[in-house]
Scaffold this motif. Structure first.
Motif, PDB file in Angstrom:
ATOM      1  N   ALA A 139      -6.711  21.823  58.158  1.00  0.00           N
ATOM      2  CA  ALA A 139      -7.097  20.729  59.045  1.00  0.00           C
ATOM      3  C   ALA A 139      -5.985  20.464  60.045  1.00  0.00           C
ATOM      4  O   ALA A 139      -4.829  20.264  59.658  1.00  0.00           O
ATOM      5  CB  ALA A 139      -7.386  19.464  58.232  1.00  0.00           C
ATOM      6  N   VAL A 140      -6.327  20.480  61.329  1.00  0.00           N
ATOM      7  CA  VAL A 140      -5.347  20.219  62.380  1.00  0.00           C
ATOM      8  C   VAL A 140      -5.955  19.237  63.382  1.00  0.00           C
ATOM      9  O   VAL A 140      -7.170  19.239  63.613  1.00  0.00           O
ATOM     10  CB  VAL A 140      -4.925  21.513  63.105  1.00  0.00           C
ATOM     11  CG1 VAL A 140      -4.212  22.459  62.151  1.00  0.00           C
ATOM     12  CG2 VAL A 140      -6.127  22.218  63.723  1.00  0.00           C
ATOM     13  N   PRO A 141      -5.148  18.375  63.982  1.00  0.00           N
ATOM     14  CA  PRO A 141      -5.685  17.469  65.009  1.00  0.00           C
ATOM     15  C   PRO A 141      -5.971  18.231  66.299  1.00  0.00           C
ATOM     16  O   PRO A 141      -5.273  19.186  66.636  1.00  0.00           O
ATOM     17  CB  PRO A 141      -4.548  16.449  65.189  1.00  0.00           C
ATOM     18  CG  PRO A 141      -3.305  17.190  64.801  1.00  0.00           C
ATOM     19  CD  PRO A 141      -3.714  18.141  63.716  1.00  0.00           C
ATOM     20  N   VAL A 151     -15.985  20.598  63.454  1.00  0.00           N
ATOM     21  CA  VAL A 151     -15.655  19.183  63.393  1.00  0.00           C
ATOM     22  C   VAL A 151     -16.815  18.481  62.710  1.00  0.00           C
ATOM     23  O   VAL A 151     -17.978  18.699  63.065  1.00  0.00           O
ATOM     24  CB  VAL A 151     -15.433  18.594  64.800  1.00  0.00           C
ATOM     25  CG1 VAL A 151     -15.266  17.076  64.736  1.00  0.00           C
ATOM     26  CG2 VAL A 151     -14.226  19.240  65.460  1.00  0.00           C
ATOM     27  N   THR A 154      -9.221  12.285  69.741  1.00  0.00           N
ATOM     28  CA  THR A 154      -8.624  13.218  68.786  1.00  0.00           C
ATOM     29  C   THR A 154      -9.512  13.326  67.558  1.00  0.00           C
ATOM     30  O   THR A 154      -9.956  12.321  67.007  1.00  0.00           O
ATOM     31  CB  THR A 154      -7.220  12.748  68.369  1.00  0.00           C
ATOM     32  OG1 THR A 154      -6.380  12.694  69.529  1.00  0.00           O
ATOM     33  CG2 THR A 154      -6.603  13.712  67.359  1.00  0.00           C
ATOM     34  N   THR A 201     -10.439  15.878  63.830  1.00  0.00           N
ATOM     35  CA  THR A 201      -9.879  16.812  62.850  1.00  0.00           C
ATOM     36  C   THR A 201     -10.634  18.124  62.945  1.00  0.00           C
ATOM     37  O   THR A 201     -11.833  18.180  62.683  1.00  0.00           O
ATOM     38  CB  THR A 201      -9.988  16.254  61.426  1.00  0.00           C
ATOM     39  OG1 THR A 201      -9.232  15.044  61.335  1.00  0.00           O
ATOM     40  CG2 THR A 201      -9.435  17.249  60.418  1.00  0.00           C
ATOM     41  N   ARG A 212     -11.358  21.672  61.504  1.00  0.00           N
ATOM     42  CA  ARG A 212     -11.276  22.492  60.301  1.00  0.00           C
ATOM     43  C   ARG A 212     -11.390  23.961  60.718  1.00  0.00           C
ATOM     44  O   ARG A 212     -12.422  24.380  61.251  1.00  0.00           O
ATOM     45  CB  ARG A 212     -12.394  22.139  59.325  1.00  0.00           C
ATOM     46  CG  ARG A 212     -12.265  20.746  58.726  1.00  0.00           C
ATOM     47  CD  ARG A 212     -11.242  20.734  57.624  1.00  0.00           C
ATOM     48  NE  ARG A 212     -11.157  19.443  56.955  1.00  0.00           N
ATOM     49  CZ  ARG A 212     -10.449  19.238  55.858  1.00  0.00           C
ATOM     50  NH1 ARG A 212      -9.799  20.240  55.296  1.00  0.00           N
ATOM     51  NH2 ARG A 212     -10.400  18.043  55.307  1.00  0.00           N
TER      52      ARG A 212
END
Length: 410
Positions: free
Chosen positions: A335-337, A385, A399, A401, A403
């Motif tokens: 998971a990254v923003p 998302v 913003t 998350t 995946r």
């Protein structure tokens, strides 16, 4: 398997709001669909880890690709190193014997002992003088520099103290872990079970369920399962019920025939073979998913449309399998923003999965809406998302998350 009854809250023991036998939706449609958290709650209340298995360290290199996950923490059996040892090549000395030594004042070292890095320190020595700080003439050695106590020495327990937790339960074993376990003399570890997963491809030529076999096999293997692939079977209630009820599985996954058409008999077959606990989820894609049990074995019915099938596997079937294998039941995707380029429209009351890709400037944009079928969008996407059911969507510039799909670089 959890000791809780299907439909019990594992924390309180109260009955959760699951229908005892959801109605036949063929030709009628769904009067309501369970929220995704309700489906997840059913899985968490019903499915628990299988007993772990012991694996010999000698067998680990060949099985590491299985994604072995520790079922119990691994502790250091003793101090490491177990005794003071040389940290470099040189001569082991008593540091007090080198006081005042220098290139213009060589000091004889009658008790010096040549050592290599990793060798135990000889009795009466507490430092290792490097080779460049000494000169030798046969057995006669002189120090050309001084050494402080402990210099060039790795002290006992400096790396690890006995009883220290090296690897926590749930840790996925890596090649470097095997090296340390070998060095410490640990010959056996206990790892999560490899659940037996029966994947039944339900339906005939119309839905083409055989196209899902390779994808589901790869996904289940990733999550620690050993796959038995059955079918494609015809859209026949009795044939499917027999496949569902056959012994030898820890988890049943069926793909296809879960909708509202006359030949969508998979939910009825599950009810005949065992219990149909929930049918219909407020999730897009994948709203015709179902959950239940057969002979105490959890069952997840996936839609036959490929993208809906992938979505329900990742969010529900994979969760059940990871729990059985003693792994983290959450999504396995990093998971990254990320910031969205344009608005992601969503319907209140339904969790929606958007396939997205990164743009050149590092933002993300949708590749396909949750309404669009097919795997092409997933192949072109870098990840997805999830828009929660209570949201109307995500505005441009927000913003989210992201995946990342398996194999996608962060």
């Amino acid at each position: 398997m959890s000791s809780a009854r299907a439909g019990d809250d594992p924390a309180t023991g109260d009955r959760l709001p699951f229908a005892a036998s959801p109605p036949d939706v063929r030709g009628r449609g769904f009067s309501s669909r369970a929220a995704l958290p309700v489906m997840e709650g059913w899985i968490d209340a019903t499915v628990g880890p299988l007993p772990p298995r012991a694996v010999a360290l000698a067998d680990l290199p060949a099985t590491l690709a299985e994604g072995l996950v520790l079922a119990e923490p691994v502790k250091a059996p003793g101090d490491w190193p177990p005794a003071d040892r040389a940290a470099r090549d040189g001569v082991a000395v008593a540091s007090s014997d080198t006081l005042g030594a220098g290139s213009y004042n060589p000091v004889p070292l009658p008790g010096a002992v040549t050592v290599a890095a990793g060798e135990p320190m000889p009795p009466g020595t507490d430092a290792v003088l490097p080779v460049e700080a000494m000169q030798a003439d046969g057995l006669f050695v002189e120090a050309l520099g001084s050494a402080a106590p402990g210099e060039g020495v790795e002290r006992r327990g400096e790396g690890l103290r006995g009883g220290t937790v090296l690897l926590k339960a749930g840790h996925r074993l890596r090649p470097q872990d095997l090296g340390l376990l070998t060095a410490l003399g640990i010959d056996t570890v206990r790892v999560g079970a490899r659940p037996r997963v029966r994947i039944v491809l339900a339906g005939g030529p119309r839905s083409g369920p055989e196209t899902l076999g390779a994808m589901l096999t790869a996904l289940a293997t990733r999550d620690g399962g050993v796959v038995e692939l059955v079918g494609p079977l015809p859209a026949d209630r009795a044939a499917l019920a027999a496949a569902y009820a056959a012994p030898g599985a820890d988890l049943l996954i069926s793909a296809g025939r879960t909708g509202v058409g006359e030949d969508d008999v998979a939910p009825l077959a599950l009810a005949e073979a065992g219990q149909l606990a929930l049918h219909g989820v407020a999730l897009r894609p994948g709203d015709s998913a179902a959950l239940g049990t057969v002979g105490g074995v959890p069952a997840v019915l996936l839609p036959g449309e490929p993208m809906a099938c992938l979505t329900v596997y990742e969010l529900l079937a994979g969760r059940a399998l990871r729990r059985l294998a003693g792994r983290d039941p959450g999504l396995p995707h990093p998971a990254v923003p990320a910031v969205v380029v344009r608005k992601l429209v969503s319907e209140i009351g339904c969790t929606e999965l958007y396939r997205v890709r990164r743009t050149a400037d590092g933002m993300v944009e949708p590749v396909a809406s949750p309404h669009r079928p097919g795997l092409a969008g997933a192949v072109l996407a870098d990840g997805f998302v999830l828009i929660p059911a209570e949201s109307e969507g995500v505005p441009a510039g927000a913003t989210v998350t992201l995946r990342c799909f398996d194999g996608t670089s962060l």
